[in-house]
Design an enzyme around this catalytic site. Structure first.
Site, mmCIF file in Angstrom:
data_model
loop_
_atom_site.group_PDB
_atom_site.id
_atom_site.type_symbol
_atom_site.label_atom_id
_atom_site.label_comp_id
_atom_site.label_asym_id
_atom_site.label_seq_id
_atom_site.Cartn_x
_atom_site.Cartn_y
_atom_site.Cartn_z
ATOM 1 N N SER A 1 0.821 -1.206 0.000
ATOM 2 C CA SER A 1 0.000 0.000 0.000
ATOM 3 C C SER A 1 0.864 1.268 0.000
ATOM 4 O O SER A 1 2.025 1.255 0.418
ATOM 5 C CB SER A 1 -0.895 -0.005 1.235
ATOM 6 O OG SER A 1 -0.088 -0.017 2.389
ATOM 7 N N ALA B 1 0.407 3.760 1.952
ATOM 8 C CA ALA B 1 0.671 4.137 3.346
ATOM 9 C C ALA B 1 1.914 3.421 3.871
ATOM 10 O O ALA B 1 2.789 4.052 4.491
ATOM 11 C CB ALA B 1 -0.540 3.790 4.207
ATOM 12 N N GLY C 1 4.314 2.198 2.075
ATOM 13 C CA GLY C 1 5.445 2.724 1.294
ATOM 14 C C GLY C 1 5.995 4.009 1.911
ATOM 15 O O GLY C 1 7.210 4.195 2.024
ATOM 16 N N GLU D 1 6.505 -0.226 -5.327
ATOM 17 C CA GLU D 1 5.333 -0.480 -6.174
ATOM 18 C C GLU D 1 4.131 -0.381 -5.244
ATOM 19 O O GLU D 1 3.863 -1.301 -4.473
ATOM 20 C CB GLU D 1 5.404 -1.882 -6.796
ATOM 21 C CG GLU D 1 6.582 -2.102 -7.726
ATOM 22 C CD GLU D 1 6.427 -1.418 -9.070
ATOM 23 O OE1 GLU D 1 5.396 -0.750 -9.311
ATOM 24 O OE2 GLU D 1 7.353 -1.538 -9.884
ATOM 25 N N CYS E 1 -2.968 -5.016 -8.134
ATOM 26 C CA CYS E 1 -2.564 -3.611 -8.050
ATOM 27 C C CYS E 1 -2.924 -2.857 -9.314
ATOM 28 O O CYS E 1 -3.558 -1.813 -9.272
ATOM 29 C CB CYS E 1 -1.077 -3.519 -7.764
ATOM 30 S SG CYS E 1 -0.076 -4.482 -8.893
HETATM 31 P P1 NAD Z 1 0.358 -3.527 2.937
HETATM 32 O O1 NAD Z 1 1.064 -2.289 2.551
HETATM 33 O O2 NAD Z 1 -0.537 -3.480 4.088
HETATM 34 O O3 NAD Z 1 1.424 -4.671 3.247
HETATM 35 C C1 NAD Z 1 2.407 -5.056 2.312
HETATM 36 C C2 NAD Z 1 3.599 -5.654 3.048
HETATM 37 O O4 NAD Z 1 4.285 -4.640 3.766
HETATM 38 C C3 NAD Z 1 3.222 -6.713 4.070
HETATM 39 O O5 NAD Z 1 4.203 -7.721 4.042
HETATM 40 C C4 NAD Z 1 3.261 -5.932 5.379
HETATM 41 O O6 NAD Z 1 3.485 -6.746 6.486
HETATM 42 C C5 NAD Z 1 4.425 -5.011 5.115
HETATM 43 N N1 NAD Z 1 4.448 -3.756 5.863
HETATM 44 C C6 NAD Z 1 3.416 -2.944 6.167
HETATM 45 N N2 NAD Z 1 3.854 -1.853 6.824
HETATM 46 C C7 NAD Z 1 5.199 -1.976 6.900
HETATM 47 C C8 NAD Z 1 6.238 -1.162 7.449
HETATM 48 N N3 NAD Z 1 5.974 0.005 8.041
HETATM 49 N N4 NAD Z 1 7.504 -1.594 7.344
HETATM 50 C C9 NAD Z 1 7.802 -2.757 6.734
HETATM 51 N N5 NAD Z 1 6.866 -3.576 6.211
HETATM 52 C C10 NAD Z 1 5.592 -3.178 6.294
HETATM 53 O O7 NAD Z 1 -0.378 -4.013 1.609
HETATM 54 P P2 NAD Z 1 -1.312 -5.290 1.390
HETATM 55 O O8 NAD Z 1 -2.599 -5.038 2.107
HETATM 56 O O9 NAD Z 1 -0.565 -6.538 1.674
HETATM 57 O O10 NAD Z 1 -1.533 -5.221 -0.190
HETATM 58 C C11 NAD Z 1 -2.535 -4.444 -0.785
HETATM 59 C C12 NAD Z 1 -1.984 -3.148 -1.343
HETATM 60 O O11 NAD Z 1 -0.819 -3.392 -2.118
HETATM 61 C C13 NAD Z 1 -2.933 -2.451 -2.275
HETATM 62 O O12 NAD Z 1 -2.939 -1.066 -2.009
HETATM 63 C C14 NAD Z 1 -2.369 -2.684 -3.653
HETATM 64 O O13 NAD Z 1 -2.703 -1.736 -4.617
HETATM 65 C C15 NAD Z 1 -0.918 -2.727 -3.370
HETATM 66 N N6 NAD Z 1 -0.195 -3.513 -4.369
HETATM 67 C C16 NAD Z 1 0.591 -2.860 -5.250
HETATM 68 C C17 NAD Z 1 1.259 -3.564 -6.244
HETATM 69 C C18 NAD Z 1 2.129 -2.860 -7.234
HETATM 70 O O14 NAD Z 1 2.867 -3.505 -7.971
HETATM 71 N N7 NAD Z 1 2.114 -1.563 -7.292
HETATM 72 C C19 NAD Z 1 1.116 -4.937 -6.312
HETATM 73 C C20 NAD Z 1 0.306 -5.587 -5.382
HETATM 74 C C21 NAD Z 1 -0.342 -4.852 -4.405
#
Ligand code: NAD
Length: 469
Positions: free
Chosen positions: A222, A224, A226, A243, A277
């Protein structure tokens, strides 16, 4: 020879703390995932640091050969991997889903192994000679989401390994078994310690983002999260490829053929039951063909079977988790409350187990409705009517994210011209979301930065070094 059960047993064998993973289609237990702690993460990083120099020194040819063997190993275990993925993530075996994802893992491993990256001669004019090389970074942290857990992990680690790095993977807490199983299989062909998985909660995983021994974070998730990673990686000045989320627009021009595009529109929006995504998440259709597009799309969508992923008949599955289900249900409810017209779905059957939300199409909806303005990440597509192309382009560009977009038309020249006006990392014409390991992929605006895939993707996993002289 691995079986589904033996592979699952291998990845769940852990003497420490575990967490039960439930099948999102049935609520039944899939297995118990390890919950690794900070000490485990430190050991993984230390192992990666120890293995990396020899791997880097082995050279491109040896690394490519190992990655090709890893692709073969993934294919040997493809059916077992697809079953674990289907049970944990929910996506059906059939259709562009679990088997397709495992196939993509092999394809991206092979692409990362075979794409050529030669040193570039920048200047050689008799007086100055400058050549650009890409050196290994060291240890790369790979943090991934739950929607395409295996494929996105390969997108992150395959170029990292090819470029001479080691990698520590932190999968989403929702889909650790899929990633543990995939890495187990890939590791059949790699040196000990080079590639490991830390199946941990967010807090432990966050250590990768400020760890002094990690040179780069590959992150998909997400916007956020990122932003949090940008902040926490600042003190160690890490390289980042981000991403992030999207809310991709598709624009159907007045000359498009509604019947001819309906199937591709459907899969552009509903691949992985909308949990993708770069899926089509807002569809803008010209008023002249609005009703015809709604009708054709509804006919295609109504015919797509949704259900338990292990049933070969199904091509759509459940949402992966309760919170994503709630997001989709709340956004559709808000759209209904606003007076938008539901063409299909919108009426979940809550008496059944599993996070199934029916395929939903919503017409006559305002552009500022939350179902349009926010990322639904599920099987609910808003269809917005427009009158002029300028209006459609303005609306498509109106958000602060820009991962993908698409233009649908019978006239390629006009479609390309409109495509050039859209603020997105990729604009597809007459399809949406088709990724290709040869073609760079990345976001514009708050959808992130850095490119994956192709030669640009390899360069992103190296440190540029100029040899001047
Ligand atoms: P998320 O951001 O909640 O989690 C993604 C990963 O990051 C998980 O492994 C989580 O544990 C980790 N994470 C979260 N906060 C963190 C932090 N502060 N430090 C380190 N790691 C952390 O996302 P999600 O719910 O798993 O996936 C859905 C989101 O991802 C959607 O917004 C979607 O659009 C996006 N997404 C983007 C792409 C792309 O290529 N742009 C691909 C797939 C999903």
């Amino acid at each position: 020879m691995k079986t589904y059960e033996s592979l699952l047993d291998e990845v769940t064998a852990f003497s420490g703390k575990t967490r039960i993973i439930l099948d999102p289609a049935t609520g039944e237990m899939v297995g118990e995932a390890p919950v690794h702690d900070l000490e485990y993460l430190e050991q993984a990083v230390a192992g990666a640091r120890a293995a990396q120099p020899a791997w880097a020194a082995s050279g491109h040819d040896a690394r490519s050969a190992a990655l090709l063997k890893a692709a073969d190993a993934v294919e040997r275990s493809a059916e077992e991997l697809a079953h674990i993925l289907s049970r944990e993530q929910g996506k059906p075996l059939n259709g562009p889903n679990a088997r397709f994802e495992v196939g993509a893992c092999a394809a991206w491993l092979r692409a990362a192994a075979t794409i050529r990256l030669a040193p570039e001669m920048i200047v050689d004019d008799g007086e100055t000679r400058a050549e650009l090389h890409y050196k290994p970074i060291g240890v790369v942290g790979a943090i991934g989401p739950w929607n395409w857990p295996m494929m996105i992990t390969v997108w992150q680690i395959a170029p990292a390994l090819r470029m001479g790095n080691a990698a520590v993977v932190k999968p989403s807490g929702n889909t650790p078994l899929s990633v543990l199983a995939l890495i187990k299989v890939i590791n059949e062909e790699l040196p000990e310690g080079l590639l490991s998985v830390v199946s941990c909660g967010r807090e432990v995983g966050a250590r990768l983002t400020n760890h002094p021994a990690i040179g780069k974070i590959m992150f998909t998730g997400s916007t956020a999260a990122g932003k949090a990673i940008i902040k926490s990686s600042a003190d160690t000045v890490k390289r980042l490829t981000l991403e992030l989320g999207g809310n991709d627009a598709g624009i159907v021009l007045p000359d498009a053929d509604p019947k001819a595009i309906a199937q591709d529109l459907f899969w552009g929006a509903f691949i992985n039951t909308g949990q993708t995504c770069a899926a089509l998440k807002r569809l803008y259709v010209h008023e002249d063909i609005y009703d015809a597009v709604c009708e054709e799309l509804t006919a295609v969508a109504a015919a797509m079977p949704m259900g338990n992923g292990l049933d070969e008949n199904n091509v759509l599955g459940p949402l992966q988790n309760q919170s994503q289900y709630d997001i989709v249900a709340d956004l559709v409810q808000a759209a209904k409350d606003s007076g938008a017209r539901v063409l299909l779905g919108g009426n979940p059957d809550t008496s059944q187990p599993g996070y199934f939300y029916p395929t939903t199409l919503v017409a006559d909806i305002d552009n500022d409705n939350p179902l349009v303005a926010e990322e639904q990440f599920g099987p609910a597509l808003p269809i917005i009517k427009y009158s002029t192309i300028d209006e459609a382009v303005d609306k498509a560009n109106g958000l602060d994210v820009g991962l993908g977009a698409s233009v649908w038309s019978s006239d390629l020249t006009t479609a390309r011209e409109v495509a050039g006006r859209l603020e997105a990392g990729t604009v597809w014409i007459n399809r949406h979301g088709a990724v290709d390991p040869r073609i760079p992929f990345g976001g514009a605006k708050q959808s992130g930065y850095g490119l994956e895939f192709g030669v640009e993707g390899l360069k992103a996993l190296g440190v540029p070094q100029v040899i001047n002289g």
